[in-house]
Structures are given as C-alpha cells and as structure tokens.
Design a protein around this motif. Structure first.
Motif, PDB file in Angstrom:
ATOM      1  N   LYS A  52       0.808  -1.218   0.000  1.00 49.65           N
ATOM      2  CA  LYS A  52       0.000   0.000   0.000  1.00 49.65           C
ATOM      3  C   LYS A  52       0.842   1.271   0.000  1.00 49.65           C
ATOM      4  CE  LYS A  52      -3.446  -2.626  -0.142  1.00 49.65           C
ATOM      5  NZ  LYS A  52      -4.097  -2.818  -1.461  1.00 49.65           N
ATOM      6  N   GLY A  53       2.118   1.132  -0.330  1.00 47.34           N
ATOM      7  CA  GLY A  53       2.931   2.318  -0.530  1.00 47.34           C
ATOM      8  C   GLY A  53       3.857   2.653   0.617  1.00 47.34           C
ATOM      9  N   SER A  54       4.794   3.563   0.321  1.00 50.53           N
ATOM     10  CA  SER A  54       5.760   4.064   1.287  1.00 50.53           C
ATOM     11  C   SER A  54       5.784   5.580   1.162  1.00 50.53           C
ATOM     12  CB  SER A  54       7.140   3.484   0.985  1.00 50.53           C
ATOM     13  OG  SER A  54       7.619   3.978  -0.267  1.00 50.53           O
ATOM     14  N   ASP A  55       6.693   6.247   1.876  1.00 51.80           N
ATOM     15  CA  ASP A  55       6.805   7.697   1.728  1.00 51.80           C
ATOM     16  C   ASP A  55       7.268   8.072   0.322  1.00 51.80           C
ATOM     17  OD1 ASP A  55       5.956   8.145   4.285  1.00 51.80           O
ATOM     18  OD2 ASP A  55       7.977   8.234   5.143  1.00 51.80           O
ATOM     19  N   ARG A  56       8.059   7.198  -0.301  1.00 55.13           N
ATOM     20  CA  ARG A  56       8.548   7.470  -1.658  1.00 55.13           C
ATOM     21  C   ARG A  56       7.543   7.061  -2.727  1.00 55.13           C
ATOM     22  NH1 ARG A  56      12.907   5.162   1.135  1.00 55.13           N
ATOM     23  NH2 ARG A  56      14.785   6.449   1.293  1.00 55.13           N
TER      24      ARG A  56
END
Length: 453
Positions: free
Chosen positions: A89-93
């Motif tokens: 579900k994603g990261s900060d990048r």
C-alpha cells in the motif's frame, strides 16, 4: 518438506563487508563466477544476499523474512499476514498504487506469502528492468507507510479472506488437524488470525511489529536470473542501502525469540470427531509428531516413508485403498516440516461407512514399515522421483530462488537444499525401518475424523 534434489551445482561463500556496496568493489570480489553457482554474500549489517546466474531471460528477486505467525503474541495473531497486505500500500517514496503501476508498466509480476515461519515477497521481471525495480520492491517492504485510511480498507479485505478460509472445508480440516497435533506450539494457530483479533488491530501496533521484526538480520534476499552474479548482488546491496535506515537498525536490534520446546509424541490414540454439513464424504487424518527443520537429518527418512505410503499411483496406500479395494476416493501421506517440529500425516477422503476399515488398513501399513524392510524397487522409485522432481522444479529462476531462500531463512544454510537428493540416496532400507519404529507409533497417534451431515 518437498523432495528436492541436487543439480550439478557447487556453492561459493563470499564474505562481504558494508564497504562492498559499490559495484566496482563487488566486481573485484566475484572473479570468474560460473553459471549455476549459488553465491552467498553476508553483510556486516546482517543482510544476506544469494545470487545465481541462469540462462533464462528473466530475473526473480525473492525476499525471505524470518518472520511468520509463530512469533506473534496470542493477542496479535494475524498481524504478520495483515502486514503482508499493507506492504503493497505504498511508502513515503511510493504513494498508494504507484508501486503496482510501475511494476505492471514493465510487464513484471509481484506477490507475497505468509506462513508460520516466514514471510516472502517476490518480483519477477526482465533482466534489463531488474536494476530499476529492485529499489521499489525493497522500499515498500522496508518502509511501508501503513496509513490509517489504507489500513481500514485493507482490514476488510483480510477479514473477507478469513471468512473464505473458514468456509473452505479443506482449510477447516487442516486447522482441526494442527490444533490436535500442536497443543503448545504456535503452529496450532491460524496464520490469517481470527475475525475478532484482526478487527481490533490498530495501525500503530502493525508499525511497531514491522519496526521490531523487519530488520536486516531477518532478511535473505535471493536474486536468480540472466545477469552476472556480481551485478545481481550489487543491485540488491545498493538498493538496500538506498532505502534502508541503518540508524534505525542499530537502535532496534532484533529481539530474542522464545518458543516452547518441541512436543512429545502422542502417548495414546487421541481422537477428535466432527460433523461438517458441507461435506459429501468423510475425511480421516492420522497424525504423528515428528522432528522438524531444527533436526533436519531426521526428516529425510520420514520424507521417503511418506512417499512410499501415499505419493503417486504406486504409493502403497493409494494402490491398496483406492486402486484395488476402492475404499477411498483420495488418500495421501506427507511429512510437513516446520522450523521447531514436524507433522507426519496420512489423510483420506472416503464414505463414512469405511472409516474404521481404512484406519485399520493405514495402521497396518505403518506396522509393516516397522516390521519389514521396504523393497529395493520402492527405494529405486524414490531415488528417481527425487532426481526428476528437482530437475522439473528447478527450471525457472523463481524455483531456484525459492529453494535457496527457504533453506537459508529457516535452516541458515543452502547446503542442505543442494545436498538433499544425496541425503535421500544415502538412506538404507534399515534407516527407513528405524525411522518408522522411532517416530510412527502404531498404537499412539492423533486421529481427526470429519463426518458429513
């Protein structure tokens, strides 16, 4: 354990330091690396990288974390599996959906799996895309955002998966079997967790779980495909350095793991009898507690005994109960090896009126293994199966990455994977008889019966 066997491979262990993160340094450390040579590189921060070049126009990156449902507290069962979902579900990048979009744009595939003893993430791509996609895979795995809104949405997906599992007769029967087999060990708990526990999990609990367990020393990264070994290792190492937080790793060392001791074998026949309205035929499972991967040498003979009893049309129980007597629609045997303990199981699908007859026949076959040496013909059949299954099961980069990653993560070495067929070939008929006598007590076992209606 799957019957794997050795190709004509040899292993080279290379000691690497953190200074070897640069490609030029790595090139100097891997002179003349031959094809089909799994190379192991251990870094000072705890990361292990295994690489092998194979002449197939694909590369598989397989990330094996020594983290599964077995390490969860009882109040958090299901967290490891839920976290596997949240990784994507994603990261900060990489914002929500960006990881999948960039993977799919290059025609690559990615997925994951959670078990009792490990969590695996994998990526398969074209060789020319490996350098671009590896940092993305490592970033989402090492730095998941676990945002509140995405967490709540994915919770519903996980709860639906739990409901589907509860509605699946095969999974219900498996759960009944392991609950009887393991009275104390955490293997008795469902990997998916329960509706009650997953419904109550909070994002911060998952962030803490990830911070605690997803450390470099928990990770084995395996890269197999048509790129030079030094390039595979450099890409993984450099990508890891780009996205990891070394200060966090130092501040949060991996905590010690504590598990109950392996459980003793059954002292008597212990029965569990159920009714299941969804079934048309009964299910019968006979269970024995046996050594697991912590006693790897003890598992080989049990693997072979399972094959002799119930694998293929020539398995003893298959031939007798299905082909000759027609008492079962299905019958099989397997030796399941967890890290701490194993489970030897014989299972059958049959009409309810044949339950007693089939159980008696299975026990008689167990006694036969204890009283008589298996035939040379059966031994030769197993040796051929081992050789052929390894050849057929090691053709793709993902097959080899799975082989190396599984053994390195759970046993701490790939040598047993490569030497497995030789270990099987070295077994004598007397070894098999001794294993049956030691571990398969014909008068003490677990029995799970599930009747239709």
């Amino acid at each position: 354990m799957i019957l794997w066997c050795r190709l004509s491979l040899y292993r080279r262990l290379v000691d690497c330091s953190l200074q070897a993160l640069m490609t030029s340094t790595l090139l100097s450390r891997f002179p003349n690396v031959a094809l089909n040579t799994p190379t192991i590189c251990k870094f000072a921060n705890g990361l292990t990288v295994i690489a092998e070049q194979v002449p197939v126009e694909a590369v598989n990156l397989s990330l094996w974390f020594n983290v599964g449902s077995a390490i969860e507290a009882d109040a958090m069962v299901g967290t490891a599996h839920f976290l596997e979902h949240m990784i994507f579900k994603g990261s900060d990048r990489l914002k929500l959906g960006e990881f999948e979009r960039r993977i799919e744009a290059r025609g690559a595939v990615t997925n994951a799996a959670t078990s009792q003893d490990y969590t695996q993430f994998y990526l398969t791509c074209a060789p020319q895309d490996f350098a671009a996609l590896t940092p993305l895979q490592l970033d989402v795995v090492l730095n998941p955002q676990i945002a509140e809104a995405a967490f709540q949405r994915e919770r519903q997906v996980v709860l639906e998966e739990i409901r589907r599992s509860d509605d699946n007769p095969q999974r219900r029967n498996y759960q009944r079997a392991i609950e009887l087999a393991f009275a104390e060990l955490p293997y008795r708990r469902p990997v998916l967790g329960s509706t009650e526990i997953v419904s109550g999990l909070q994002p911060q609990q998952m962030r803490d779980f990830h911070r605690t367990w997803y450390r470099p020393e928990s990770l084995t990264a395996v890269a197999v495909g048509n790129l030079p070994v030094e390039e595979l290792v450099a890409t993984v190492a450099n990508s890891f350095a780009q996205v990891s937080d070394d200060d966090l790793a130092i501040a949060c060392p991996l905590p010690p793991r504590s598990f109950p001791a392996p459980e003793l074998g059954f002292g008597e026949i212990v029965r569990r009898d159920y009714r299941d309205r969804s079934l048309q035929q009964a299910r019968l499972s006979l269970l024995w507690r046996v050594p697991g991967l912590a006693q790897l040498q003890e598992t080989y003979a049990l693997d072979v005994l399972a094959s002799i009893l119930g694998q293929g049309r020539t398995g003893r129980l298959v031939r007798q109960l299905r082909e000759e007597q027609g008492l079962v629609s299905r019958v099989g045997a397997g030796n399941l090896s967890y890290r701490l303990q194993g489970l030897f199981q014989v299972g059958a699908q049959l009409a309810e009126e044949h339950l007693e007859t089939v159980e008696t026949a299975i026990v008689e076959q167990i006694r036969r293994l204890q009283d008589e040496l298996v035939s040379e013909g059966e031994m030769e059949r197993i040796r051929k199966q081992v050789a052929n299954r390894f050849v057929f099961g090691s053709e793709r980069p993902s097959d080899r990455a799975n082989l190396y990653g599984y053994f390195q993560a759970l046993v701490g070495d790939v040598d047993p994977a490569i030497a497995y067929p030789e270990a099987v070939r070295s077994l004598s008929r007397e070894d098999l008889q001794a294993a049956a006598q030691k571990y398969l007590n014909s008068e003490a076992f677990g029995a799970v019966i599930v009747r239709p209606g």
